[in-house]
Enzyme design. Sequence first.
Site, PDB file in Angstrom:
ATOM      1  N   GLY A  84       0.789  -1.227   0.000  1.00 51.31           N
ATOM      2  CA  GLY A  84       0.000   0.000   0.000  1.00 51.31           C
ATOM      3  C   GLY A  84       0.815   1.268   0.000  1.00 51.31           C
ATOM      4  N   THR A  91       2.075   1.962  -3.841  1.00 57.84           N
ATOM      5  CA  THR A  91       1.248   2.168  -5.042  1.00 57.84           C
ATOM      6  C   THR A  91      -0.233   2.393  -4.779  1.00 57.84           C
ATOM      7  OG1 THR A  91       0.834  -0.224  -5.332  1.00 57.84           O
ATOM      8  CG2 THR A  91       2.821   0.700  -6.365  1.00 57.84           C
ATOM      9  N   GLU A 111       0.543 -13.661   1.583  1.00 57.66           N
ATOM     10  CA  GLU A 111      -0.421 -13.676   0.472  1.00 57.66           C
ATOM     11  C   GLU A 111       0.173 -14.399  -0.721  1.00 57.66           C
ATOM     12  OE1 GLU A 111      -2.898  -9.468   1.023  1.00 57.66           O
ATOM     13  OE2 GLU A 111      -1.605  -9.784  -0.715  1.00 57.66           O
TER      14      GLU A 111
END
Length: 251
Positions: free
Chosen positions: A29, A32, A95
Amino acid sequence: MSSSSTLKSSSSTSNHHSYHYDVFFSFRGADTRKTFTDHLYDNLVAHGIHTFRDDEELENRGDIAADLDRAMEESRFFIIVFSKNYATSKWRLNELLKITKCMVEKGSEVIPIFYHVEPRDVGNREGSFKDAFSEHRKNADQEKEKLIGDWEIALKKVSKLKGVPVDDQHEAKVIRDILEDILKILDRKPLHVGDNIVGVDVHLKRLKSLLKMEFDEVHMVGIYGIGGISKTIIAMTILKMHFWSIEIEVC
């Protein structure tokens, strides 16, 4: 550079699954969120592509990990924006592990975007990625070292996919290319408009001249008037003719 080769690089078996989200974003975050990722996200949503982005979708902040895991399980495409500080986040690296698992087990489509970083930096942990992993390894016990090893394998695997470089290119064109490829694979089409509608040709000719489609520039044209004079039909006919290159909002 179009992302079509990227999409073809992973298995097409994902078509046999049912998904809640079309696209899941994985990004850092701080790098970008307010720039490239935000612009790409807005374009995807504007074209009806159901996209998961953590700040938009996680209403219950109680169990973020479980919510993210569920969202990844329910996503067809994954867009990973590798930026300079991506590897500093344990959340993003975890992730990535889940994304690579979905690639192998479900044939999920993965689009790696190399945002001002080189694929070799990602795969070989060079540059800022090397610095990030040096920090992760400080005081790491055996269990943490195993996890770090898994992160490294995942980075190597995804870095070998044909991705989308974003360096000195015009970001708007990169976003259009990604959007076009996803729309084609999802087989999304504009709203149906009948052919040979009487009385709109002159309006279409005028509207096309105002849009200046021959120039690679942004133009905004408004259509106004009383109800029932085919404003929506005119707008949707233009969209049908130039689906990949324009956006239309009907109010």
